[in-house]
Enzyme design. Sequence first.
Site: not given
Length: 499
Positions: A197, A250-253, A255, A272, A306, A403
């Site tokens: 995706k 992608g983003s920590t959120e 993730g 990641e 990143c 970030e």
Amino acid sequence: MMMGERAMHPAIDSRTAASLARPFRMLIDGQFVDALGGETIDVRNPATGEVIATVPVGGKEDMDRAVAAARRAFDQGSWSSLRPDERGRILWRTAELLEARADEFAELETLDNGKPIASARHGDIPYAASVLRYWAGWCTKVGGTTPLADTPGEYMVQTWPEPVGVAGLITPWNYPLAMAVVKHGPALAAGCTTIHKPAEQTPLTALRLGELFMEAGMPPGVVNIVTGHGRVAGAALADHEGVDKISFTGSTEVGKSLIGASRGNLKRLSLELGGKSPTIIFPDADMEKAIAGAAFGIFRNSGQVCAAGSRLYVPRSHFDQVIEGMAAIAQAHRIGPGLDPATTLGPVVSDVQQHRVLGYIESGIAEGATVVTGGRARGDQGYFVEPTILTDVNPRMRVVREEIFGPVVVATPVDDVEELAALANGTIYGLATTIWTQNISNAYRLAKRLRAGYVWVNCNGIAGPNLPFGGFKQSGWGREGGPEGIHAFTETKTVITAL
Ligand code: NAP
């Protein structure tokens, strides 16, 4: 330009124009298909805001079809039972086909993501080919061990690394093609089948990559590519009982949200995620190189990296020199559309991202930061942000903690080098650090104290498919690249035989 109206691109190669004119379809079970719901997303050129293509909006039912195809291909061994060198040959052939269409892929990447054409043509696309070749080589090298059995009696013990199964791959928009192959490569080398995706802003090269895989001889159902919205198609993939593993960048959120989504069938998860990586310059550094490296570390790819060096720590004695040098580099950047060969700094990927980055800069100013250079949008079309340096910052400010993912660096003078490790580690993230010094003992002593997965000393941006990459703390789980990259897509079976 009206929504849905296609833009003309006189500067692009005729093969890219032909590629843009062909429909972009998803790849499911070896077929190029539209979404069942028939809806499409407009894909925009971030340099102009114009619509350059449309791609299908895959929904839950499309994801069900893709997972069923990948499951069938995996369970029937369509891929894992092929001879390893045959699997390697198909991945290698995909790299060759990519190189044969490198100009088209580079221009598509630039049109889709905004990056300067030289970066796409000499960076992203050859890198993607080398990643495919690296993992092609691994197909014949995945193997286990023969540990001794520490028990009375005579036994033969073997470990067999086996593919984890059906792998869902979810990628961001900053390096669209590179991120796609960084995941397909090890997954396929391990013997998994895949469903990818891509990010909704930048799906074009991922879909054309599907064509290359099929032309290279990939059996149907082994690689599937479903475009659509993350909260629908991505969430359906992450939640799916038929998927054994999610590899997410992608983003920590987002993730973190996948941890919950993976719970149902305890699928394996590699993450990641984001970063707020420091660049540290010691007083003894080669200042010319350090200044150029620090500027490159935050401004390349318009800061949408990143591992971008978004926090800068410099001894007070050299602070003004470094800031002046970096400001001169920032001001010398040729900001413009990526297709213009003179451009060195393209737009950020979308209007949303532009507003996000500018919003961060405003918040920094409101909290007391000083804008040394940049700080504004550029031009009246497209999503450009000037390369920006903020000083007079403190660790409580959002611009220092969060970030930004744009060409914005926050710079802090340091009085005592003993403080550097604490300053560098003072973040929820732990992805990368860059150290500039001519004293290699200083560099290693500091590197040992850093809670970060990747450390550059006197260089920046060096990476490779053979180098494990990933983060400590909230920058993620696991590593991509090298042997650790293949382990992320295998399960170990231990077989004990009494002799
Ligand atoms: P993002 O918003 O987290 O999106 C990444 C991917 O996840 C996209 O394909 C997105 O689809 C999808 N997604 C969104 N919501 C989802 C959900 N609920 N379930 C499943 N999938 C979902 O990140 P981004 O803004 O595209 O990328 C920037 C971030 O990536 C930054 O934080 C950056 O640091 C990080 N990054 C990390 C690395 C690394 O190696 N550590 C490398 C590159 C980037 P849509 O596009 O449709 O929303």
